[in-house]
Design a protein around this motif. Structure first.
Motif, PDB file in Angstrom:
ATOM      1  N   PHE A  50      37.266  62.526  94.445  1.00 53.44           N
ATOM      2  CA  PHE A  50      37.290  61.546  93.351  1.00 53.44           C
ATOM      3  C   PHE A  50      38.261  61.984  92.262  1.00 53.44           C
ATOM      4  N   GLN A  51      38.300  63.287  91.976  1.00 57.91           N
ATOM      5  CA  GLN A  51      39.263  63.779  90.985  1.00 57.91           C
ATOM      6  C   GLN A  51      40.693  63.520  91.454  1.00 57.91           C
ATOM      7  N   ARG A  52      40.963  63.737  92.723  1.00 61.87           N
ATOM      8  CA  ARG A  52      42.311  63.476  93.263  1.00 61.87           C
ATOM      9  C   ARG A  52      42.693  62.009  93.135  1.00 61.87           C
ATOM     10  N   GLN A  53      41.692  61.143  93.175  1.00 57.61           N
ATOM     11  CA  GLN A  53      41.949  59.705  93.016  1.00 57.61           C
ATOM     12  C   GLN A  53      42.164  59.327  91.548  1.00 57.61           C
ATOM     13  N   GLY A  54      42.009  60.301  90.654  1.00 60.77           N
ATOM     14  CA  GLY A  54      42.270  60.053  89.241  1.00 60.77           C
ATOM     15  C   GLY A  54      41.046  59.811  88.376  1.00 60.77           C
ATOM     16  N   PHE A  55      39.862  60.003  88.910  1.00 61.37           N
ATOM     17  CA  PHE A  55      38.653  59.780  88.120  1.00 61.37           C
ATOM     18  C   PHE A  55      38.320  61.035  87.326  1.00 61.37           C
ATOM     19  N   ASP A  56      38.225  60.883  86.004  1.00 59.26           N
ATOM     20  CA  ASP A  56      37.861  61.969  85.112  1.00 59.26           C
ATOM     21  C   ASP A  56      36.354  61.890  84.889  1.00 59.26           C
ATOM     22  N   LEU A  57      35.625  62.850  85.438  1.00 58.18           N
ATOM     23  CA  LEU A  57      34.169  62.809  85.364  1.00 58.18           C
ATOM     24  C   LEU A  57      33.638  63.173  83.986  1.00 58.18           C
ATOM     25  N   ASN A  58      34.495  63.640  83.096  1.00 62.55           N
ATOM     26  CA  ASN A  58      34.091  63.842  81.705  1.00 62.55           C
ATOM     27  C   ASN A  58      34.192  62.545  80.913  1.00 62.55           C
ATOM     28  N   GLU A  59      34.887  61.581  81.471  1.00 61.22           N
ATOM     29  CA  GLU A  59      35.016  60.275  80.830  1.00 61.22           C
ATOM     30  C   GLU A  59      33.989  59.281  81.345  1.00 61.22           C
ATOM     31  N   GLY A  60      33.273  59.648  82.396  1.00 61.96           N
ATOM     32  CA  GLY A  60      32.234  58.743  82.875  1.00 61.96           C
ATOM     33  C   GLY A  60      31.740  59.073  84.256  1.00 61.96           C
ATOM     34  N   MET A  61      30.509  58.657  84.504  1.00 58.57           N
ATOM     35  CA  MET A  61      29.918  58.813  85.827  1.00 58.57           C
ATOM     36  C   MET A  61      30.557  57.817  86.784  1.00 58.57           C
ATOM     37  N   LEU A  62      30.311  58.025  88.062  1.00 61.04           N
ATOM     38  CA  LEU A  62      30.819  57.113  89.085  1.00 61.04           C
ATOM     39  C   LEU A  62      29.653  56.449  89.796  1.00 61.04           C
ATOM     40  N   PHE A  63      29.839  55.205  90.157  1.00 60.28           N
ATOM     41  CA  PHE A  63      28.900  54.488  91.007  1.00 60.28           C
ATOM     42  C   PHE A  63      29.721  53.904  92.135  1.00 60.28           C
ATOM     43  N   VAL A  64      29.408  54.312  93.349  1.00 67.08           N
ATOM     44  CA  VAL A  64      30.147  53.844  94.520  1.00 67.08           C
ATOM     45  C   VAL A  64      29.234  52.901  95.301  1.00 67.08           C
ATOM     46  N   LEU A  65      29.685  51.692  95.501  1.00 67.59           N
ATOM     47  CA  LEU A  65      28.921  50.670  96.201  1.00 67.59           C
ATOM     48  C   LEU A  65      29.877  49.851  97.053  1.00 67.59           C
ATOM     49  N   GLU A  66      29.523  49.701  98.328  1.00 67.40           N
ATOM     50  CA  GLU A  66      30.369  48.917  99.240  1.00 67.40           C
ATOM     51  C   GLU A  66      31.807  49.436  99.241  1.00 67.40           C
ATOM     52  N   ARG A 121      23.781  72.992  74.257  1.00 67.15           N
ATOM     53  CA  ARG A 121      23.137  73.753  75.332  1.00 67.15           C
ATOM     54  C   ARG A 121      24.032  74.868  75.870  1.00 67.15           C
ATOM     55  N   GLY A 122      25.229  75.019  75.295  1.00 68.58           N
ATOM     56  CA  GLY A 122      26.139  76.077  75.734  1.00 68.58           C
ATOM     57  C   GLY A 122      26.787  75.808  77.080  1.00 68.58           C
ATOM     58  N   ARG A 123      26.881  74.533  77.451  1.00 71.91           N
ATOM     59  CA  ARG A 123      27.474  74.151  78.728  1.00 71.91           C
ATOM     60  C   ARG A 123      28.907  73.676  78.494  1.00 71.91           C
ATOM     61  N   SER A 124      29.748  73.845  79.493  1.00 79.20           N
ATOM     62  CA  SER A 124      31.133  73.387  79.399  1.00 79.20           C
ATOM     63  C   SER A 124      31.261  71.989  79.990  1.00 79.20           C
ATOM     64  N   LEU A 125      32.411  71.386  79.736  1.00 74.24           N
ATOM     65  CA  LEU A 125      32.724  70.119  80.391  1.00 74.24           C
ATOM     66  C   LEU A 125      32.998  70.406  81.863  1.00 74.24           C
ATOM     67  N   ILE A 126      33.016  69.382  82.663  1.00 72.33           N
ATOM     68  CA  ILE A 126      33.336  69.525  84.085  1.00 72.33           C
ATOM     69  C   ILE A 126      34.815  69.866  84.180  1.00 72.33           C
ATOM     70  N   PRO A 127      35.169  70.947  84.887  1.00 72.81           N
ATOM     71  CA  PRO A 127      36.601  71.302  85.013  1.00 72.81           C
ATOM     72  C   PRO A 127      37.396  70.129  85.583  1.00 72.81           C
ATOM     73  N   ALA A 128      38.584  69.910  85.023  1.00 68.91           N
ATOM     74  CA  ALA A 128      39.412  68.787  85.425  1.00 68.91           C
ATOM     75  C   ALA A 128      39.921  68.916  86.852  1.00 68.91           C
ATOM     76  N   ASP A 129      39.996  70.131  87.356  1.00 72.44           N
ATOM     77  CA  ASP A 129      40.495  70.341  88.706  1.00 72.44           C
ATOM     78  C   ASP A 129      39.553  71.297  89.428  1.00 72.44           C
ATOM     79  N   LEU A 130      38.468  70.767  89.972  1.00 68.95           N
ATOM     80  CA  LEU A 130      37.481  71.597  90.662  1.00 68.95           C
ATOM     81  C   LEU A 130      38.044  72.282  91.890  1.00 68.95           C
ATOM     82  N   GLU A 131      39.108  71.723  92.434  1.00 64.34           N
ATOM     83  CA  GLU A 131      39.717  72.268  93.646  1.00 64.34           C
ATOM     84  C   GLU A 131      40.256  73.685  93.412  1.00 64.34           C
TER      85      GLU A 131
END
Length: 133
Positions: A50-66, A121-131
Motif C-alpha cells: 500500500f505504501q508503494r501505491q502511494g498511501f500514507d498511513l499517517n494521513e489515514g486508515m485504509l478500507f479495501v472493498l471489492e 504515549r511515547g509512540r512514533s508515527l508509522i515509518p514512511a517506508d516500512l520496506e
C-alpha cells in the motif's frame, strides 16, 4: 450483501487507541461479510504494498472493498455508511460521518487527535517506508 469468499480489509494504526477502538466498534459484518483487520505496524507485506501505491498511513486508515482502496476521510465515510447503527457508537458514527462533507471536515481533527495521543504515549508515527526497516 457481499458474495462469499470476499473479505473487506481495514488497515489501521495498532498503536493508536482511537483507531483500535474505531475498528473494533464499527460493525460491518452484516453489510460486507468478513472483515480483516490489519495493524499497519504488524510487518505484513501488504502494508508495504500500500505504501508503494502511494498511501500514507499517517494521513489515514485504509478500507479495501471489492478491490478498491479507500483512504482517510473517504474510508471513514464509507465505513460509517456500511456500519451497523445498533449501538450508540454505531448510530453516532453513521449519523455524523456518513455525510461526506462532515467526514471531510472532521477527519483533520481525528488525525490530530491520533498524533497527539501517539506522542503522549511515547509512540512514533508509522515509518514512511516500512520496506527499509
Amino acid at each position: 450483501m457481499k458474495p462469499p469468499g470476499k473479505t473487506a480489509l481495514i488497515v489501521y494504526d495498532g498503536d493508536c487507541i482511537f483507531c483500535q477502538s474505531y475498528v473494533r466498534f464499527a460493525r460491518l459484518r452484516d453489510a460486507v461479510g468478513p472483515v480483516e483487520l490489519l495493524d499497519a505496524r504488524s510487518g505484513d507485506p501488504r502494508v508495504v504494498g500500500f505504501q508503494r501505491q502511494g498511501f500514507d498511513l499517517n494521513e489515514g486508515m485504509l478500507f479495501v472493498l471489492e478491490d478498491r482502496v479507500y483512504h482517510g476521510e473517504e474510508a471513514i465515510n464509507l465505513l460509517a455508511i456500511l456500519s451497523s447503527s445498533s449501538t450508540l457508537f454505531g448510530w453516532l458514527n453513521r449519523r455524523i460521518l456518513s455525510n461526506r462533507t462532515a467526514a471531510r471536515l472532521i477527519y483533520p481533527a481525528l488525525k490530530l487527535g491520533r498524533r497527539a495521543t501517539l506522542r503522549l504515549r511515547g509512540r512514533s508515527l508509522i515509518p514512511a517506508d516500512l520496506e527499509r526497516r
